[in-house]
Design an enzyme around this catalytic site. Structure first.
Site, mmCIF file in Angstrom:
data_model
loop_
_atom_site.group_PDB
_atom_site.id
_atom_site.type_symbol
_atom_site.label_atom_id
_atom_site.label_comp_id
_atom_site.label_asym_id
_atom_site.label_seq_id
_atom_site.Cartn_x
_atom_site.Cartn_y
_atom_site.Cartn_z
ATOM 1 N N LYS A 11 0.810 -1.276 0.161
ATOM 2 C CA LYS A 11 0.007 0.054 -0.006
ATOM 3 C C LYS A 11 0.782 1.145 0.043
ATOM 4 O O LYS A 11 0.728 2.310 -0.762
ATOM 5 C CB LYS A 11 -0.918 -0.057 1.124
ATOM 6 C CG LYS A 11 -1.791 1.257 1.235
ATOM 7 C CD LYS A 11 -2.855 1.132 2.623
ATOM 8 C CE LYS A 11 -1.953 1.788 3.483
ATOM 9 N NZ LYS A 11 -2.935 1.645 4.954
ATOM 10 N N ASP A 57 -6.824 1.583 1.026
ATOM 11 C CA ASP A 57 -6.911 1.560 2.571
ATOM 12 C C ASP A 57 -8.277 1.530 3.151
ATOM 13 O O ASP A 57 -8.945 1.006 2.253
ATOM 14 C CB ASP A 57 -6.521 3.342 2.633
ATOM 15 C CG ASP A 57 -7.391 4.153 2.185
ATOM 16 O OD1 ASP A 57 -8.372 3.787 1.512
ATOM 17 O OD2 ASP A 57 -7.150 5.537 2.576
#
Ligand code: SF4
Length: 250
Positions: free
Chosen positions: A159, A178
């Site tokens: 991420k 997220d």
């Protein structure tokens, strides 16, 4: 308001991934969320992208940064806190430690004191000093620009690497998943998964590569402004007529 457009619902008990692969037992869809058929998903995704781009033409990364190093540090600090909170501490942090070399040589206590308000500050300090050390040792002090290299740095997962690649290097390597992106992808019928890696795969299959970085910004902006976790404001949502979760939310 425009007439509500119907999206084809899947028959109960059957399931198909975004890529059309059959799945034996479907992942649990969000309660009250209708399923969108695999055949209808590409057009659904394209329409969502079109509308969200029109609603949020300025969507961008809200972590203040001037270079890949600063964005990498800010992204690590953003875990479990808000971008706003991170932006309050990074000016002082980057003034004291403007380069990976400076940060790698920092005293742990000094960094902890600066970033304390972002939470989990001991672990975050360890991560950013460790990351800076690895950047100095392995990459001559320059943040690397590939996924393979980034994810080997301390405190950096896929991420975080996606954030840095997309926003500091202009590379659409994947989709940042997220908490907002995961929630929105589920509510909008783009995935039935809850695992970020699988959500990312579904989104990558559905959206053109050149939109991957922007897509995350659009979903995050929409999640922060309209489709909030506890109280989605479906009544004012610009995609309510094509959202399979519209009005089904509490
Ligand atoms: S606010 Fe409501 S209609 Fe809009 S995306 Fe979220 S769940 Fe769907």
């Amino acid at each position: 308001m425009a007439a509500r457009k119907r999206v084809a619902a899947r028959p109960p008990g059957s399931s198909t991934t975004a890529g059309g692969r059959a799945r034996k037992s479907p992942a649990r869809a969000r309660k009250g969320t209708r399923r969108i058929s695999a055949a209808a998903l590409p057009a659904h995704a394209a329409e969502l992208l079109r509308r969200l781009r029109a609603v949020y033409p300025d969507a961008h990364c809200e972590l203040d940064h001037r270079n890949p190093y600063e964005l990498l540090v800010a992204t690590i600090l953003s875990a479990q806190t808000t971008d706003r909170r991170v932006n309050l501490v990074t000016p002082r942090l980057f003034k004291s430690y403007p380069t990976p070399t400076k940060l790698a040589a920092a005293r742990r206590e000094d960094v902890e004191e600066i970033i304390k308000s972002t939470g989990f500050f001991r672990n975050k300090t360890k991560s950013i000093i460790g990351m800076a050390g690895a950047v100095v040792d392995r990459h001559a002090g320059r943040v690397p620009g590939t996924m393979a290299e980034l994810v080997t740095l301390p405190g950096v997962g896929r991420k975080t690497a996606n954030v840095v690649l997309g926003n500091a290097f202009g590379v659409d390597e994947g989709v940042v998943v997220d908490t907002h992106v995961a929630r929105l992808a589920q509510r909008l019928g783009l995935t039935t998964h809850s695992d970020p890696a699988r959500i990312e795969q579904d989104l990558m299959r559905l959206f053109p590569r050149q939109s991957w970085t922007l897509l995350a910004h659009l979903l995050i902006w929409h999640g922060r402004r309209i489709c909030e976790a506890r109280k989605p404001r479906c009544e004012v949502c610009p995609v309510a007529d094509i959202c399979p979760s519209a009005r089904a939310t509490p």
